[in-house]
Enzyme design. Sequence first.
Site, PDB file in Angstrom:
ATOM      1  N   VAL A 226      35.949  42.541  44.919  1.00 36.69           N
ATOM      2  CA  VAL A 226      35.663  41.462  44.256  1.00 36.69           C
ATOM      3  C   VAL A 226      36.538  40.684  44.980  1.00 36.69           C
ATOM      4  CG1 VAL A 226      35.490  40.291  42.654  1.00 36.69           C
ATOM      5  CG2 VAL A 226      34.637  42.174  42.378  1.00 36.69           C
TER       6      VAL A 226
ATOM      7  N   ALA B 215      41.706  39.744  45.651  1.00 34.72           N
ATOM      8  CA  ALA B 215      40.536  40.300  45.556  1.00 34.72           C
ATOM      9  C   ALA B 215      41.648  41.228  44.726  1.00 34.72           C
ATOM     10  CB  ALA B 215      40.346  40.786  47.298  1.00 34.72           C
ATOM     11  N   LYS B 216      39.804  42.678  44.678  1.00 41.56           N
ATOM     12  CA  LYS B 216      40.639  44.242  44.235  1.00 41.56           C
ATOM     13  C   LYS B 216      39.516  44.846  44.174  1.00 41.56           C
ATOM     14  CE  LYS B 216      43.720  45.567  41.437  1.00 41.56           C
ATOM     15  NZ  LYS B 216      45.026  45.824  42.033  1.00 41.56           N
ATOM     16  N   GLY B 217      39.581  46.096  44.426  1.00 42.71           N
ATOM     17  CA  GLY B 217      38.287  46.898  44.403  1.00 42.71           C
ATOM     18  C   GLY B 217      38.293  48.459  43.769  1.00 42.71           C
TER      19      GLY B 217
ATOM     20  N   ASP C  70      46.917  51.044  44.923  1.00 45.12           N
ATOM     21  CA  ASP C  70      46.593  50.854  43.121  1.00 45.12           C
ATOM     22  C   ASP C  70      46.462  52.577  42.322  1.00 45.12           C
ATOM     23  OD1 ASP C  70      46.063  48.417  40.744  1.00 45.12           O
ATOM     24  OD2 ASP C  70      45.432  49.571  40.052  1.00 45.12           O
TER      25      ASP C  70
END
Length: 427
Positions: A70, A115-117, A156
């Site tokens: 995202v 962002a992050k995934g 992460d």
Amino acid sequence: MVVAYQASTGQQKIDNPYQIALAQYDRAAKHLNFEESIKEYLKYPQREFTVNFPVRRDNGQVEMFTGYRVHHSTVLGPSKGGLRYSLAVDLDEVRALAMWMTWKCALVGLPYGGAKGGVVVEPKSLTTAELERLTRRYASELLPLISPHSDIPAPDMGTNAQVMAWIMDTYSMTVGYSVPAIVTGKPINIGGSQGRNEATGRGVIIIMEEALQQLNMYPANDVRVAIQGFGNVGSHAAAYAHSLGYKIVAASDVTGGVYSANGLDIDKVRAYVQETGGVRGYPEADYITNEELITCDCDVLVPAAMEGQLTERNAPHVRAKLIVEGANGPTTPGADDVFNDRGIHVVPDILANAGGVVVSYFEWVQDLQSFFWDVDEVYRQLERIMRKSYYATENTAEAHNVDMRTAAQLTAIQRVADAVKTRGFYP
Ligand code: NAD
């Protein structure tokens, strides 16, 4: 409609991280005087990407996995944010984490969006070869989104430098030349930065020291610290605090926790975790549960595991006077209210754990320039940015008479909103 968030009715049904992120946003944004259209725009993720992909297990069977990426905002620059491998990953979690990345980068003045995934997987259930195949396929699926100038992933929960190395290699093989700047948090021998591994935990403790000064809580050996989560963030925070003379009285991870009123020998705890996979059973301390760690007798609590750990239920029983958020989103808005009422000082995630993305930024800059810094330079620049960001947030909190979370968020939101205004709405 992006989320089941009931902003229009004023009812905040806080049962997932994205709703927490949106509730925090509303709390901060109401202190700011900016256009409604920009206020509304910044609530939404800019783009969301879901991928379903096959991975061959070592026994020859093929299994399907789901992953996400995202981009919450690219207003201030390329989007930046980690990749999480966990069974708890879902779209709302990734949306929340992406939004927090936008605010974090803006707060500490990095030229990045957020962002992050993540992939829905328990990484420990895969062999190394399976993990590599899953990572390379997921990276291939992300190719339309990622590049050193558009979106730069990092580690992460559940991912690490090796996972970043596979992503860097997959991307490089696809374009036909080596692109170290495609990810940060890589091993140093392929373009990683000195000090990146320790950066988040070290930054947490730099911020803790600033807050202790503000609260007149010192010297170090009188300050008792409890740390929930003993992974990248928690273990490095523990090691750095221990080296500065703080007493780490409690530590925990997914296996449970340990408590010692006299202070844990962190080097020994780390060696024990390395050997056994968790803190549980560490012989020179008493066993406690994760819930007991949160309410244990200590001066500083560092939640460094995951979101949603400090709630209205346990907040009244927390005994720490200072909470420094190593994890993203560990405190619910209801718990924030309790801490504010009780005069417990909370330093929010987007400030306290920003050290990771700060050194990721240094890594990206070094990769783009092919010019590498020594660790002293990395630490010096990290410390400069963390301390400056703490003062700026403290000043905003005083000026607006708000808590540190609201101050951090409104500083960040204002910066992004100003940039939206300057750039204008396309077309
Ligand atoms: P990690 O996977 O290295 O470690 C997570 C730790 O939390 C492990 O010790 C695990 O056992 C523990 N844990 C997991 N579930 C738990 C539970 N239910 N109760 C107690 N402990 C539990 O992850 P990390 O990189 O250290 O990330 C931890 C948090 O910090 C996450 O919220 C992450 O988003 C945030 N964060 C990480 C970085 C980074 O650079 N790694 C940067 C900023 C923020």
